[in-house]
Design a protein around this motif. Sequence first.
Motif, PDB file in Angstrom:
ATOM      1  N   ASN A   1      44.226  43.936  50.427  1.00 17.28           N
ATOM      2  CA  ASN A   1      43.396  42.737  50.574  1.00 17.28           C
ATOM      3  C   ASN A   1      43.239  42.019  49.233  1.00 17.28           C
ATOM      4  O   ASN A   1      42.980  42.665  48.208  1.00 17.28           O
ATOM      5  CB  ASN A   1      41.989  43.109  51.074  1.00 17.28           C
ATOM      6  CG  ASN A   1      41.950  43.351  52.568  1.00 17.28           C
ATOM      7  OD1 ASN A   1      42.757  42.805  53.306  1.00 17.28           O
ATOM      8  ND2 ASN A   1      41.005  44.164  53.009  1.00 17.28           N
ATOM      9  N   PHE A   2      43.362  40.694  49.261  1.00 12.59           N
ATOM     10  CA  PHE A   2      43.133  39.863  48.087  1.00 12.59           C
ATOM     11  C   PHE A   2      42.062  38.826  48.447  1.00 12.59           C
ATOM     12  O   PHE A   2      42.312  37.954  49.273  1.00 12.59           O
ATOM     13  CB  PHE A   2      44.412  39.135  47.665  1.00 12.59           C
ATOM     14  CG  PHE A   2      45.532  40.031  47.218  1.00 12.59           C
ATOM     15  CD1 PHE A   2      45.803  40.207  45.870  1.00 12.59           C
ATOM     16  CD2 PHE A   2      46.317  40.691  48.159  1.00 12.59           C
ATOM     17  CE1 PHE A   2      46.852  41.031  45.463  1.00 12.59           C
ATOM     18  CE2 PHE A   2      47.362  41.516  47.753  1.00 12.59           C
ATOM     19  CZ  PHE A   2      47.631  41.693  46.411  1.00 12.59           C
ATOM     20  N   ARG A   3      40.887  38.928  47.844  1.00 10.61           N
ATOM     21  CA  ARG A   3      39.821  37.958  48.089  1.00 10.61           C
ATOM     22  C   ARG A   3      39.748  37.000  46.915  1.00 10.61           C
ATOM     23  O   ARG A   3      39.513  37.403  45.774  1.00 10.61           O
ATOM     24  CB  ARG A   3      38.485  38.684  48.280  1.00 10.61           C
ATOM     25  CG  ARG A   3      37.308  37.760  48.565  1.00 10.61           C
ATOM     26  CD  ARG A   3      37.436  37.112  49.916  1.00 10.61           C
ATOM     27  NE  ARG A   3      37.421  38.101  50.996  1.00 10.61           N
ATOM     28  CZ  ARG A   3      37.670  37.831  52.251  1.00 10.61           C
ATOM     29  NH1 ARG A   3      37.987  36.583  52.590  1.00 10.61           N
ATOM     30  NH2 ARG A   3      37.639  38.767  53.174  1.00 10.61           N
ATOM     31  N   PHE A   4      39.964  35.706  47.181  1.00 11.35           N
ATOM     32  CA  PHE A   4      40.001  34.682  46.132  1.00 11.35           C
ATOM     33  C   PHE A   4      38.598  34.457  45.577  1.00 11.35           C
ATOM     34  O   PHE A   4      37.646  34.234  46.338  1.00 11.35           O
ATOM     35  CB  PHE A   4      40.567  33.393  46.723  1.00 11.35           C
ATOM     36  CG  PHE A   4      40.980  32.370  45.711  1.00 11.35           C
ATOM     37  CD1 PHE A   4      41.784  32.706  44.647  1.00 11.35           C
ATOM     38  CD2 PHE A   4      40.583  31.047  45.851  1.00 11.35           C
ATOM     39  CE1 PHE A   4      42.192  31.760  43.717  1.00 11.35           C
ATOM     40  CE2 PHE A   4      40.974  30.087  44.938  1.00 11.35           C
ATOM     41  CZ  PHE A   4      41.783  30.440  43.864  1.00 11.35           C
ATOM     42  N   LYS A   5      38.459  34.507  44.264  1.00 11.80           N
ATOM     43  CA  LYS A   5      37.134  34.428  43.645  1.00 11.80           C
ATOM     44  C   LYS A   5      36.742  33.011  43.226  1.00 11.80           C
ATOM     45  O   LYS A   5      35.574  32.759  42.939  1.00 11.80           O
ATOM     46  CB  LYS A   5      37.081  35.353  42.420  1.00 11.80           C
ATOM     47  CG  LYS A   5      37.227  36.826  42.747  1.00 11.80           C
ATOM     48  CD  LYS A   5      36.842  37.716  41.578  1.00 11.80           C
ATOM     49  CE  LYS A   5      37.806  37.601  40.437  1.00 11.80           C
ATOM     50  NZ  LYS A   5      37.502  38.596  39.354  1.00 11.80           N
TER      51      LYS A   5
ATOM     52  N   LEU B   1      50.999  34.617  41.876  1.00 13.57           N
ATOM     53  CA  LEU B   1      51.279  36.059  41.907  1.00 13.57           C
ATOM     54  C   LEU B   1      52.778  36.323  42.043  1.00 13.57           C
ATOM     55  O   LEU B   1      53.332  37.189  41.364  1.00 13.57           O
ATOM     56  CB  LEU B   1      50.525  36.721  43.059  1.00 13.57           C
ATOM     57  CG  LEU B   1      48.995  36.632  43.038  1.00 13.57           C
ATOM     58  CD1 LEU B   1      48.401  37.411  44.204  1.00 13.57           C
ATOM     59  CD2 LEU B   1      48.445  37.145  41.713  1.00 13.57           C
ATOM     60  N   LEU B   2      53.439  35.569  42.928  1.00 13.90           N
ATOM     61  CA  LEU B   2      54.881  35.753  43.102  1.00 13.90           C
ATOM     62  C   LEU B   2      55.655  35.302  41.864  1.00 13.90           C
ATOM     63  O   LEU B   2      56.679  35.905  41.509  1.00 13.90           O
ATOM     64  CB  LEU B   2      55.366  34.987  44.334  1.00 13.90           C
ATOM     65  CG  LEU B   2      54.964  35.581  45.684  1.00 13.90           C
ATOM     66  CD1 LEU B   2      55.420  34.676  46.824  1.00 13.90           C
ATOM     67  CD2 LEU B   2      55.550  36.978  45.863  1.00 13.90           C
ATOM     68  N   LYS B   3      55.159  34.273  41.204  1.00 16.12           N
ATOM     69  CA  LYS B   3      55.809  33.804  39.973  1.00 16.12           C
ATOM     70  C   LYS B   3      55.769  34.893  38.908  1.00 16.12           C
ATOM     71  O   LYS B   3      56.781  35.171  38.239  1.00 16.12           O
ATOM     72  CB  LYS B   3      55.115  32.538  39.471  1.00 16.12           C
ATOM     73  CG  LYS B   3      55.742  31.930  38.226  1.00 16.12           C
ATOM     74  CD  LYS B   3      55.016  30.648  37.822  1.00 16.12           C
ATOM     75  CE  LYS B   3      55.618  30.040  36.566  1.00 16.12           C
ATOM     76  NZ  LYS B   3      54.884  28.795  36.161  1.00 16.12           N
TER      77      LYS B   3
ATOM     78  N   ARG C   1      44.924  42.031  40.242  1.00 20.67           N
ATOM     79  CA  ARG C   1      43.771  42.442  39.422  1.00 20.67           C
ATOM     80  C   ARG C   1      43.842  41.831  38.028  1.00 20.67           C
ATOM     81  O   ARG C   1      42.830  41.369  37.489  1.00 20.67           O
ATOM     82  CB  ARG C   1      43.714  43.970  39.339  1.00 20.67           C
ATOM     83  CG  ARG C   1      43.396  44.660  40.658  1.00 20.67           C
ATOM     84  CD  ARG C   1      43.176  46.151  40.451  1.00 20.67           C
ATOM     85  NE  ARG C   1      42.974  46.824  41.728  1.00 20.67           N
ATOM     86  CZ  ARG C   1      43.909  47.505  42.363  1.00 20.67           C
ATOM     87  NH1 ARG C   1      45.120  47.625  41.828  1.00 20.67           N
ATOM     88  NH2 ARG C   1      43.660  48.092  43.513  1.00 20.67           N
ATOM     89  N   LYS C   2      45.024  41.840  37.437  1.00 20.06           N
ATOM     90  CA  LYS C   2      45.180  41.310  36.083  1.00 20.06           C
ATOM     91  C   LYS C   2      44.994  39.798  36.033  1.00 20.06           C
ATOM     92  O   LYS C   2      44.649  39.247  34.986  1.00 20.06           O
ATOM     93  CB  LYS C   2      46.555  41.687  35.538  1.00 20.06           C
ATOM     94  CG  LYS C   2      46.690  43.158  35.185  1.00 20.06           C
ATOM     95  CD  LYS C   2      48.077  43.473  34.618  1.00 20.06           C
ATOM     96  CE  LYS C   2      48.197  44.929  34.211  1.00 20.06           C
ATOM     97  NZ  LYS C   2      49.550  45.263  33.692  1.00 20.06           N
ATOM     98  N   SER C   3      45.233  39.120  37.149  1.00 19.24           N
ATOM     99  CA  SER C   3      45.102  37.661  37.170  1.00 19.24           C
ATOM    100  C   SER C   3      43.662  37.209  37.037  1.00 19.24           C
ATOM    101  O   SER C   3      43.380  36.083  36.648  1.00 19.24           O
ATOM    102  CB  SER C   3      45.674  37.104  38.478  1.00 19.24           C
ATOM    103  OG  SER C   3      44.771  37.330  39.556  1.00 19.24           O
ATOM    104  N   ASP C   4      42.730  38.079  37.424  1.00 19.46           N
ATOM    105  CA  ASP C   4      41.290  37.794  37.386  1.00 19.46           C
ATOM    106  C   ASP C   4      40.866  36.718  38.385  1.00 19.46           C
ATOM    107  O   ASP C   4      39.755  36.211  38.333  1.00 19.46           O
ATOM    108  CB  ASP C   4      40.841  37.394  35.975  1.00 19.46           C
ATOM    109  CG  ASP C   4      39.354  37.636  35.753  1.00 19.46           C
ATOM    110  OD1 ASP C   4      38.833  38.638  36.299  1.00 19.46           O
ATOM    111  OD2 ASP C   4      38.703  36.834  35.062  1.00 19.46           O
ATOM    112  N   HIS C   5      41.768  36.347  39.305  1.00 21.92           N
ATOM    113  CA  HIS C   5      41.431  35.358  40.325  1.00 21.92           C
ATOM    114  C   HIS C   5      41.083  36.006  41.664  1.00 21.92           C
ATOM    115  O   HIS C   5      40.644  35.311  42.578  1.00 21.92           O
ATOM    116  CB  HIS C   5      42.603  34.389  40.543  1.00 21.92           C
ATOM    117  CG  HIS C   5      42.958  33.592  39.329  1.00 21.92           C
ATOM    118  ND1 HIS C   5      42.025  32.931  38.575  1.00 21.92           N
ATOM    119  CD2 HIS C   5      44.164  33.349  38.747  1.00 21.92           C
ATOM    120  CE1 HIS C   5      42.624  32.313  37.573  1.00 21.92           C
ATOM    121  NE2 HIS C   5      43.923  32.555  37.648  1.00 21.92           N
TER     122      HIS C   5
END
Length: 207
Positions: free
Chosen positions: A51-55, A107-109, A28-32
Amino acid sequence: MPELLPAIDIAVAIEPSDFLGRMAEIGRKSDHFDVEDMRESAGSPDLEIINFRFKEENPHDRLGFQLIAHRDNSNRIAVEVRASDWSPDPPTRNVYCEAAKHLTSELLKVYNKTYGARLRLRIVSNDHHRFTMTKRTASLLDSFMVLANTSSLHPLDWRRFYALVREGRQEIPQGELRAALRKAGFSAEKAVCLSELYEHLWAFKRL
């Protein structure tokens, strides 16, 4: 038959739910990403899913991924990459793996830097030294997947699924079967449940 996509996962040393919560917050914080926490609505008490949907713009339509924690394998979090339309479609193994790395690397970084960890993706090899599907096994699997109602299996679908076990002479590893089912249109939850049922039926068959 489409190229089998590899199983991908992340080894974790903390409670899976805590890891999923941390990754959701980082996403969420990444804004991606649009992040959807499905831990309360996964449809199974044994599964926890984010779920992570790439924006951002990319070659694949509605690209994203899921982090899936399963109670029976709590030290590994499965990574399932999804797209409504791949380029090319179906995706090759390389395309699928590159998408997984692209989606999760940042995200992992951030996770590793924040929590002093060294997490990374594990991509299971599909080389023939580990597992080669025979023509008969591939035919039985195709018969089930091509005709199956992926949202709700019909009794005839179940009959073909049981035939995959009964008539098969080799056991498909759970990761390969799950990836094949996902490629055929089954949801992550159904692919996990069916691959685990398949494994249990094979264990019974060996008795």
